[in-house]
Design a protein around this motif. Structure first.
Motif, mmCIF file in Angstrom:
data_model
loop_
_atom_site.group_PDB
_atom_site.id
_atom_site.type_symbol
_atom_site.label_atom_id
_atom_site.label_comp_id
_atom_site.label_asym_id
_atom_site.label_seq_id
_atom_site.Cartn_x
_atom_site.Cartn_y
_atom_site.Cartn_z
ATOM 1 N N THR A 1 30.452 53.913 12.718
ATOM 2 C CA THR A 1 30.272 55.339 13.023
ATOM 3 C C THR A 1 31.124 56.232 12.126
ATOM 4 O OG1 THR A 1 32.060 55.680 14.643
ATOM 5 C CG2 THR A 1 30.045 54.602 15.437
ATOM 6 N N SER B 1 26.481 56.063 11.543
ATOM 7 C CA SER B 1 26.760 57.403 11.025
ATOM 8 C C SER B 1 25.825 57.704 9.855
ATOM 9 C CB SER B 1 28.215 57.519 10.567
ATOM 10 O OG SER B 1 28.462 56.650 9.474
ATOM 11 N N SER C 1 20.476 57.392 12.792
ATOM 12 C CA SER C 1 21.421 57.576 11.677
ATOM 13 C C SER C 1 20.778 58.244 10.477
ATOM 14 C CB SER C 1 22.027 56.231 11.263
ATOM 15 O OG SER C 1 21.010 55.318 10.909
ATOM 16 N N SER D 1 26.767 61.517 19.597
ATOM 17 C CA SER D 1 26.634 60.592 20.717
ATOM 18 C C SER D 1 25.338 59.790 20.622
ATOM 19 C CB SER D 1 26.672 61.366 22.043
ATOM 20 O OG SER D 1 26.419 60.512 23.136
ATOM 21 N N VAL E 1 25.659 57.092 17.937
ATOM 22 C CA VAL E 1 26.497 55.979 18.385
ATOM 23 C C VAL E 1 25.714 55.080 19.347
ATOM 24 C CG1 VAL E 1 28.542 55.336 19.719
ATOM 25 C CG2 VAL E 1 28.680 57.196 18.060
ATOM 26 N N CYS F 1 32.347 48.214 17.562
ATOM 27 C CA CYS F 1 31.933 49.561 17.193
ATOM 28 C C CYS F 1 33.149 50.270 16.591
ATOM 29 C CB CYS F 1 31.408 50.314 18.407
ATOM 30 S SG CYS F 1 30.556 51.857 17.999
ATOM 31 N N ALA G 1 34.088 58.306 16.337
ATOM 32 C CA ALA G 1 32.962 58.612 17.218
ATOM 33 C C ALA G 1 32.808 57.545 18.296
ATOM 34 C CB ALA G 1 31.678 58.741 16.402
ATOM 35 N N ALA G 2 33.066 56.294 17.930
ATOM 36 C CA ALA G 2 33.007 55.210 18.919
ATOM 37 C C ALA G 2 33.998 55.473 20.042
ATOM 38 C CB ALA G 2 33.305 53.877 18.240
#
Length: 508
Positions: free
Chosen positions: A405, A433, A458, A472, A475, A492, A496-497
């Motif tokens: 991410t 991402s 993504s 969100s 992810v 992960c 962001a994770a």
């Protein structure tokens, strides 16, 4: 500046109590039993950190600066960002209030407790958190800034945290990557001991090179050369900064490894490292820089079991921890050395505290098990940190799926470097991402082989903030895709994770 009139218990008027600095200043003054009034133009709903002031009973004015704030305050402390040509400064001038800057506060109110700072590219959060845990187990209360989901290792946060109520201050200290950052930070925090975990490339764009970045970290070393400095001497970049070897306490790890890495040496040559973790290990440059014998040496390491022996200047101890990985052996060793050498805590109690430490949220954090696949989260967001985490996990799990991410602060070349690290260790890679997706699409062979598994979300452009590289939805799409891969573990990676951990947990 404050006039020379001697006031009995002056009233401090703090502007900007909804901001981080104003919040900490008001709490510091209250902890020191001063009278405080606070104001902010934000409404209660927009006052993000208001919860930290619930136990502090002082007048708080939100959405306005009432006349009584100026008439009842003897000294007004504005936020550092407020310009002297602002309307608020005009009001202060009209009311004849004395003005105290935040730096004036730091100069007038010194830390009244032992202060230790932890710095480094990787590992400083775990080292700091463990050291505070050790102190708590011995009834020593560390100061806490108290801001949920805010790391708080830059700007005015560490120096103000050092002045809050507590028995000790253990401060994580970072840098924006600018010359003078750490020098100013140390002068503001006024610590007597420092721990330096490592120096690896991080947050470097095309205008910065590694040696210049290392010199900035060197400001931390320079400050502590005449105080107490604890370093990871397995890192050649760190060891090359030391001018007086006898003035530092060294720690390191003795283990067999076949991994070889390279770093730019201070002499300009590339130095080969027989790596224990990324950027640290056994080294000897033709310029004469070589790994010294550590004062505290971890050996007989059982990484997956969380056990090792620790040779100290006077004895050998068995260390047990709930953490895994060589990087955590370094983190734990650094914390043990600081607890013993600076806080003078008994070794038996230190080791007991280490054994009860659960780790840091977002650092190789086990979330749940999905059809015999262990699901893990890690905040890693720079090449060295990501490589270290994946290398250690690969020693424990036969196959790993990586949901990425991250969006590098170094730009496109940083995204490429991170992705290449992931390719080196991951059996399946899911670019969650947008930045990682852009790199992934250049890896045609890996896509065709099934090593890279693409998602739909993504593809969507995401306007990153720092290292927050995914939404969100991105992810969760990445996680759902990753959970379909057949591997021993799924990790992960990225900010962001961590931010969307609650949503990830709903997938179990």
């Amino acid at each position: 500046m404050i006039n020379s009139e001697n006031r009995q218990k002056p009233v401090y008027g703090v502007v900007g109590i909804c901001g981080v600095v104003g919040n900490l200043v008001s709490r510091m003054l209250m902890d020191k039993k001063f009278r405080v009034m606070g104001t902010d133009m934000s409404p209660a709903k927009g006052c993000t950190f208001l919860y930290t002031l619930e136990d502090y009973d002082f007048p708080k004015f939100l959405e306005n600066h009432p006349e009584s704030f100026f008439s009842d305050s003897d000294i007004i402390i504005p936020p550092p960002s407020l310009g002297e040509d602002s309307e608020l400064f005009k009001l202060i001038s009209e009311h004849g209030n004395d003005v105290m800057t935040v730096d004036d506060c730091l100069n007038q109110f010194k830390p009244d407790k032992p202060v230790l700072c932890v710095s480094g590219t990787n590992g400083k959060t775990t080292t700091t958190t463990l050291l505070k845990h050790i102190c708590r187990t011995m009834d020593l209360k560390p100061t806490e800034h108290g801001f949920i989901k805010l790391q708080g290792n830059i700007d005015y946060i560490p120096p103000l945290q050092a002045r809050l109520k507590g028995d000790v201050a253990v401060l994580e200290t970072g840098t924006f990557g600018n010359t003078g950052d750490l020098e100013i930070m140390m002068k503001r925090c006024e610590p007597d001991c420092g721990v330096l975990t490592n120096i690896n490339p991080d947050h470097l764009d095309k205008t910065h090179d590694f040696i210049n970045y290392a010199r900035i970290k060197g400001e931390f070393v320079d400050y502590f050369q005449k105080k107490k400095l604890i370093i990871n001497s397995d890192d050649p970049t760190v060891w090359g900064l030391i001018k007086n070897p006898d003035s530092v306490i060294k720690f390191g790890v003795d283990t067999t490894t076949e991994d070889v890495g390279y770093k730019e040496c201070w002499c300009g040559n590339e130095i080969e490292i027989n790596e224990t973790i990324t950027g640290s290990g056994y080294y000897q440059c033709e310029c004469g820089l070589k790994r010294p014998e550590p004062d505290y040496l971890a050996f007989d390491v059982e990484e997956s079991e969380g056990r090792f022996k620790l040779k100290t200047p006077d004895s050998v101890f068995e260390v047990k921890m709930k953490l895994i990985g060589l990087h955590n052996v370094y983190n734990v060793t650094g914390a043990i050395v600081a607890a013993r050498e600076y806080f003078n805590l008994p070794m038996d109690k230190i080791l007991t505290a280490v054994e009860t430490f659960e780790g840091v949220s977002g650092r190789i954090e086990h979330l749940f098990t999905h059809e015999e696949m262990e699901v893990i989260l890690d905040y890693g967001h720079n090449p060295a940190g990501i490589e270290t985490v994946l290398r250690e996990l690969k020693k424990v799990y036969e196959t790993i799926t990586v949901v990425l991410t991250v969006s590098s602060e170094s730009g496109e070349h940083g995204d490429v470097e991170i992705f290449d690290k992931v390719l080196k260790f991951g059996d399946f890679i899911v670019p969650a991402s947008h930045a990682s997706r852009v790199v992934a699409e250049t890896k045609v062979e890996e896509i065709e082989s099934g090593k890279i598994v693409l998602t739909s979300e993504s593809v969507v452009k995401f306007d990153k903030t720092g290292t927050l590289g995914a939404s969100s939805d991105q992810v969760l799409d990445g996680m759902k895709t990753g959970l379909k891969c057949k591997s021993s573990a799924l990790i992960c990676l990225g900010e962001a994770a961590f931010k969307y951990k609650k949503s990830i947990l709903e997938l179990k």
